[in-house]
Design a protein around this motif. Structure first.
Motif, PDB file in Angstrom:
ATOM      1  N   ALA A  16       4.581   4.439   2.821  1.00  0.00           N
ATOM      2  CA  ALA A  16       4.427   2.996   2.612  1.00  0.00           C
ATOM      3  C   ALA A  16       3.832   2.381   3.882  1.00  0.00           C
ATOM      4  O   ALA A  16       4.121   2.833   4.992  1.00  0.00           O
ATOM      5  N   VAL A  17       3.017   1.348   3.705  1.00  0.00           N
ATOM      6  CA  VAL A  17       2.362   0.689   4.838  1.00  0.00           C
ATOM      7  C   VAL A  17       3.013  -0.671   5.063  1.00  0.00           C
ATOM      8  O   VAL A  17       3.156  -1.473   4.133  1.00  0.00           O
ATOM      9  N   ARG A  47       5.591   4.378   7.018  1.00  0.00           N
ATOM     10  CA  ARG A  47       6.936   4.906   6.847  1.00  0.00           C
ATOM     11  C   ARG A  47       6.975   5.823   5.627  1.00  0.00           C
ATOM     12  O   ARG A  47       6.477   5.475   4.554  1.00  0.00           O
ATOM     13  N   GLU A  48       7.623   6.964   5.784  1.00  0.00           N
ATOM     14  CA  GLU A  48       7.799   7.879   4.660  1.00  0.00           C
ATOM     15  C   GLU A  48       8.780   7.277   3.674  1.00  0.00           C
ATOM     16  O   GLU A  48       9.761   6.650   4.063  1.00  0.00           O
ATOM     17  N   LEU A  49       8.505   7.466   2.402  1.00  0.00           N
ATOM     18  CA  LEU A  49       9.418   6.967   1.353  1.00  0.00           C
ATOM     19  C   LEU A  49      10.359   8.070   0.902  1.00  0.00           C
ATOM     20  O   LEU A  49      10.104   9.217   0.991  1.00  0.00           O
ATOM     21  N   GLU A  78       0.851  -1.202   0.000  1.00  0.00           N
ATOM     22  CA  GLU A  78       0.000   0.000   0.000  1.00  0.00           C
ATOM     23  C   GLU A  78       0.884   1.248   0.000  1.00  0.00           C
ATOM     24  O   GLU A  78       1.845   1.331   0.755  1.00  0.00           O
ATOM     25  N   ARG A  79       0.518   2.204  -0.829  1.00  0.00           N
ATOM     26  CA  ARG A  79       1.207   3.494  -0.880  1.00  0.00           C
ATOM     27  C   ARG A  79       0.146   4.581  -0.967  1.00  0.00           C
ATOM     28  O   ARG A  79      -0.872   4.412  -1.618  1.00  0.00           O
ATOM     29  N   PHE A  80       0.391   5.692  -0.300  1.00  0.00           N
ATOM     30  CA  PHE A  80      -0.528   6.824  -0.388  1.00  0.00           C
ATOM     31  C   PHE A  80       0.218   8.098  -0.042  1.00  0.00           C
ATOM     32  O   PHE A  80       1.327   8.061   0.470  1.00  0.00           O
ATOM     33  N   ILE A  81      -0.406   9.213  -0.344  1.00  0.00           N
ATOM     34  CA  ILE A  81       0.144  10.522   0.008  1.00  0.00           C
ATOM     35  C   ILE A  81      -0.500  10.956   1.321  1.00  0.00           C
ATOM     36  O   ILE A  81      -1.716  11.059   1.424  1.00  0.00           O
TER      37      ILE A  81
END
Length: 90
Positions: A75-76, A88-90, A63-66
């Motif tokens: 990122a989840v 966690r921030e990418l 999962e990725r989201f802004i």
């Protein structure tokens, strides 16, 4: 929004006490106000994204989201044993 409603409910309950009309509407307003404020204080479902590296035992869910608060890509990760999620921030 919930904080505003909770504070407003408590303020109305206080006004009802001052004017001598606390019963029957002041009691529910008091509980609503306290409940809304307490839920905001003790609700730990949302945790801000961390910049630290992920520890062993965590699985990337894909999962990725802004993040709407920071506008950064997140990122989840999940711990399969407990179902706990980490962001966690990418």
């Amino acid at each position: 929004m919930s904080l505003t409603i909770g504070i407003a409910a408590l303020l109305i309950a206080i006004v009802l006490v001052i004017v001598g009309h606390f019963f029957p509407f002041g009691i529910p307003l008091t509980f609503v106000g306290i409940g809304l404020i307490a839920s905001l204080i003790y609700d730990t479902r949302y945790k801000p994204a961390s910049k630290q590296p992920i520890e062993p035992g965590w699985v990337d869910t894909g999962e990725r989201f802004i993040d709407p608060e920071t506008n950064k890509r997140v990122a989840v990760f999940m711990r399969p044993e407990t179902g706990e999620r980490s962001y966690r921030e990418l």
